[in-house]
Design a protein around this motif. Structure first.
Motif, short mmCIF file in Angstrom:
data_model
loop_
_atom_site.label_atom_id
_atom_site.label_comp_id
_atom_site.label_asym_id
_atom_site.label_seq_id
_atom_site.Cartn_x
_atom_site.Cartn_y
_atom_site.Cartn_z
N ASP A 76 -23.98 -112.76 -73.15
CA ASP A 76 -24.19 -112.36 -71.85
C ASP A 76 -22.92 -111.89 -71.16
O ASP A 76 -21.87 -112.58 -71.05
N PRO A 77 -22.74 -110.47 -70.80
CA PRO A 77 -21.69 -109.85 -70.25
C PRO A 77 -21.34 -110.26 -68.99
O PRO A 77 -20.25 -110.26 -68.52
N VAL A 78 -22.36 -110.99 -68.17
CA VAL A 78 -21.67 -111.37 -66.98
C VAL A 78 -20.93 -112.73 -66.97
O VAL A 78 -20.01 -112.95 -66.58
N ALA A 79 -21.51 -113.50 -67.95
CA ALA A 79 -20.73 -114.67 -68.40
C ALA A 79 -19.30 -114.60 -69.08
O ALA A 79 -18.29 -115.27 -68.95
N ASP A 80 -19.41 -113.47 -70.03
CA ASP A 80 -18.29 -113.16 -70.74
C ASP A 80 -18.21 -111.68 -70.78
O ASP A 80 -18.85 -111.02 -71.66
N ILE A 81 -17.32 -110.96 -70.24
CA ILE A 81 -17.31 -109.53 -69.91
C ILE A 81 -16.77 -108.64 -71.41
O ILE A 81 -17.03 -107.67 -71.48
N GLU A 82 -16.21 -109.48 -72.04
CA GLU A 82 -15.75 -108.84 -73.45
C GLU A 82 -16.83 -108.69 -74.37
O GLU A 82 -16.86 -107.90 -75.21
N ALA A 83 -18.18 -109.37 -73.92
CA ALA A 83 -19.24 -109.05 -74.79
C ALA A 83 -19.76 -107.51 -74.72
O ALA A 83 -20.31 -107.06 -75.62
N VAL A 84 -19.03 -106.61 -73.55
CA VAL A 84 -19.50 -105.30 -73.61
C VAL A 84 -18.96 -104.29 -74.78
O VAL A 84 -19.26 -103.31 -75.01
N LEU A 85 -18.13 -104.95 -75.42
CA LEU A 85 -17.41 -104.30 -76.59
C LEU A 85 -18.38 -104.43 -77.84
O LEU A 85 -18.14 -103.80 -78.81
N GLY A 86 -19.53 -105.13 -77.78
CA GLY A 86 -20.44 -105.27 -79.01
C GLY A 86 -21.62 -104.54 -79.10
O GLY A 86 -22.75 -105.05 -79.69
#
Length: 434
Positions: free
Chosen positions: A408-418
């Motif tokens: 969830d990129p709103v909860a964990d912005i580093e998810a955008v790299l995946g």
């Protein structure tokens, strides 16, 4: 445009790069979560049905499908509208050799590189880009639109418009012999010094097939020139650019680091300010008053500030500018958000490595911008800057530009790299590995 650039479609075929074919019938994407670009929130499980390049329906939960519908299971993933990077340069990428390569490489060399950069950008989740300066980009756009090359949808500026000695003057750094041989550049080459020449330069961009106009309202970091922030256009010159651009349905993006140059560009009616390093409270008030967008490009600022500390990476005339200007952009973006300036997403990739664009989201959040807003900046806001209403949200009738990533990129912005799923216009360009 050099004739060699028109070989770009052949170069793409020679490189063996071509997008995957769209499915013969409808496709249903089963997403555990869905990012709502209008609210900036992540919703629960949804099914997105796509056909003929468009989103046909967005249904809550695991919907029952019509016979013949292909299912794509995106378990554990969040689906988002395909991202837009509003500031890229697909024709090149920064390196210690960048300044000398212009004298050694042919347009075909840059075209070959651009094909690879476009593919990296698309696979990173960016289904649309605005290329703000480079003669390769209109040809690359056409090759992608013809289905010959994998890459994002491109809104191409072509050659940026500058003043003599300005940030986009192509002869900056030439010695006297070279300057004598090539002669002073004019509106055809994107260099102007009057209202009439400003109009001519915009009309030349129309002739060249541009989609958007880019001006360099102040000095810049990487140009071979002393000032990084001095104003380089008069207000009437920018007004002439903006008025003529409107005749052709163009918006105008203004590269600007210095306060005075920004003020002139905003008052003259540009659509967006790019970089905005020394943005003052007065400039922010003017931008809110005029409805001007801000595209921060934090990535580029951080990249040049870091590389300026490496001996030999930049020419000596560039290093002080890179350190002084690059390191400030992130703080400016945070102040602009808190002041209520409208922010859209852009990286200036080509300064940094193509395909790493999503790291800008992380830098935006570090600056104090909420993750949901940062994601809106690359979806709904970016579409508004481009002046299009058929992308940037996952809704029935919109383009089927859809990406997915674990978490969830709103909860964990580093998810955008995946990002591991990319669909553009209903064509799947990347699937999760089994």
């Amino acid at each position: 445009m050099p004739d060699a650039l028109r070989l770009l479609p052949l170069l793409a075929l020679a490189a063996g790069l071509s997008p995957q074919l769209a499915a013969a019938g409808p496709v249903a994407l089963h997403c555990d979560r869905l990012f709502d670009a209008r609210s900036g929130r992540v919703l629960g499980e949804h099914t997105i049905v796509v056909e003929d390049g468009r989103i046909q329906s967005v249904l809550p939960g695991r919907a029952k499908l019509a016979e013949g519908t292909e299912s794509v299971m995106l378990a554990g993933r969040t689906c988002l509208p395909g991202w837009t990077d509003l500031h890229v340069h697909l024709g090149g990428e920064s390196s210690p050799q960048s300044y000398s390569e212009g004298f050694r490489l042919d347009p075909v060399d840059y075209a070959f590189r651009a094909v690879g950069y476009a593919g990296k950008t698309l696979r990173a989740g960016f289904t649309t880009v605005r290329d703000l300066g480079g003669e390769v980009s209109p040809h690359l756009r056409d090759a992608i639109n013809q289905g010959l090359v994998e890459g994002p949808r491109i809104f191409a500026a072509g050659k940026s418009i500058a003043t003599t000695g300005g940030h986009a003057d192509p002869t900056n750094g030439y010695n006297s012999m070279l300057s004598h041989l090539v002669g002073p550049p004019g509106p055809t080459e994107g260099v102007i010094n009057s209202v009439e020449e400003a109009r001519q330069a915009v009309r030349q961009r129309y002739k060249d097939g541009s989609d958007v106009i880019k001006i360099t309202a102040t000095g810049g970091v990487l140009s071979y020139a002393k000032s990084g922030d001095a104003p380089q256009f008069r207000v009437d010159e920018i007004q002439a650019v903006v008025e003529t651009a409107k005749d052709y349905g163009y918006t105008v993006a203004a590269h600007a680091h210095g306060t005075e140059g920004m003020k002139r560009a905003v008052v003259a009616g540009v659509t967006s300010i790019e970089h905005g390093t020394h943005m003052s409270d007065e400039v922010m008030r003017l931008m809110k008053q005029h409805g001007t967008w801000y595209v921060p490009t934090i990535y580029a600022g951080r990249f040049v500030a870091d590389k300026a500390r490496e001996p030999g990476y930049f020419p000596e005339i560039v290093r002080p500018k890179a350190i002084a200007i690059g390191s400030q952009i992130q703080a400016t973006a945070g102040r602009a958000y808190r002041a209520g300036v409208k922010i859209a997403f852009g990286t200036d990739q080509g300064v940094g490595p193509h395909g790493d664009n999503a790291r800008e989201f992380i830098y935006m959040v570090e600056a104090g911008i909420p993750a949901g807003y940062a994601l809106q900046a690359a979806t709904l806001h970016a579409a508004q800057v481009l002046g299009v209403d058929d992308q940037g949200v996952i809704e029935a009738g919109k383009r089927a530009d859809i990406i997915a990533l674990p978490g969830d990129p709103v909860a964990d912005i580093e998810a955008v790299l995946g990002v591991d799923f990319v669909m553009k216009d209903g064509r799947i360009h990347r699937r999760p590995e089994a």
